[in-house]
Design a protein around this motif. Structure first.
Motif, short mmCIF file in Angstrom:
data_model
loop_
_atom_site.label_atom_id
_atom_site.label_comp_id
_atom_site.label_asym_id
_atom_site.label_seq_id
_atom_site.Cartn_x
_atom_site.Cartn_y
_atom_site.Cartn_z
N PRO A 155 0.81 -1.20 0.00
CA PRO A 155 0.00 0.00 0.00
C PRO A 155 0.85 1.26 0.00
N VAL A 156 0.30 2.31 -0.59
CA VAL A 156 0.95 3.61 -0.59
C VAL A 156 0.34 4.42 0.55
N THR A 160 0.27 14.03 -0.03
CA THR A 160 -0.20 14.77 1.14
C THR A 160 -1.66 14.50 1.48
N GLN A 161 -2.42 13.90 0.56
CA GLN A 161 -3.82 13.60 0.85
C GLN A 161 -4.30 12.45 -0.02
N ILE A 162 -5.11 11.57 0.58
CA ILE A 162 -5.75 10.48 -0.15
C ILE A 162 -7.24 10.53 0.19
N LEU A 163 -8.07 10.64 -0.83
CA LEU A 163 -9.53 10.60 -0.65
C LEU A 163 -10.08 9.37 -1.37
N GLU A 199 -5.59 7.00 5.30
CA GLU A 199 -4.15 7.05 5.56
C GLU A 199 -3.34 6.31 4.51
N GLU A 200 -3.96 5.33 3.84
CA GLU A 200 -3.23 4.55 2.84
C GLU A 200 -4.17 4.03 1.77
N LEU A 201 -3.56 3.65 0.64
CA LEU A 201 -4.31 3.13 -0.50
C LEU A 201 -3.70 1.78 -0.88
N ASP A 202 -4.52 0.74 -0.88
CA ASP A 202 -4.07 -0.60 -1.20
C ASP A 202 -4.01 -0.82 -2.71
N GLY A 215 8.05 5.41 -6.17
CA GLY A 215 8.69 6.01 -5.01
C GLY A 215 8.74 5.05 -3.84
N THR A 216 8.75 5.63 -2.64
CA THR A 216 8.83 4.83 -1.42
C THR A 216 7.95 5.43 -0.33
N ASN A 217 7.44 4.55 0.52
CA ASN A 217 6.78 5.00 1.73
C ASN A 217 7.85 5.38 2.73
#
Length: 117
Positions: free
Chosen positions: A40-41, A62-65, A72-75, A106-108
């Motif tokens: 997840p990102v 900076t934001q995930i909707l 908080e994260e996107l699978d 990128g990276t978490n």
């Protein structure tokens, strides 16, 4: 667990998102509809390369909707509206039939430990 390590020795998680539609808000911020390909990102993820491009980017998530709610994260395989900030926003493009989806890698950031040493 194996993978690249950050300077502190914690495992860094590689992530990828595919951009469907991007709307540039300012020269350093964009909102985009994306699908998580590798993750997840998480919020705070840093993106430094675009697959198949030599463009220089340094972007922070900076934001995930998801379903109009902040998460908080996107699978992987899920889609969301995200906000990215940083250098290289102008290199992000919306997908077309000819180009397909643009993949940003990128990276978490390593998770912050909540346990006192």
């Amino acid at each position: 667990m194996s993978g690249p390590f950050d300077p502190v020795g914690q495992v860094v998680v590689e992530v990828e998102i595919a951009i469907d539609q991007v709307t540039t808000v300012t020269p350093t911020e964009a909102t985009a509809t994306v699908r998580c390909l590798v993750g997840p990102v998480r919020l705070g993820a840093r993106f430094d390369r675009i697959r198949g491009s030599t463009a220089v980017v340094d972007l922070e998530l900076t934001q995930i909707l998801a379903y109009r709610r902040p998460v908080e994260e996107l699978d992987p395989v899920h889609t969301a509206l995200v906000t990215l900030q940083g250098a290289g926003i102008q290199h992000l493009t919306s997908s077309t039939r000819e180009t397909g989806w643009q993949v940003v890698r990128g990276t978490n950031l390593p998770p912050v430990s909540t346990i006192d040493p």
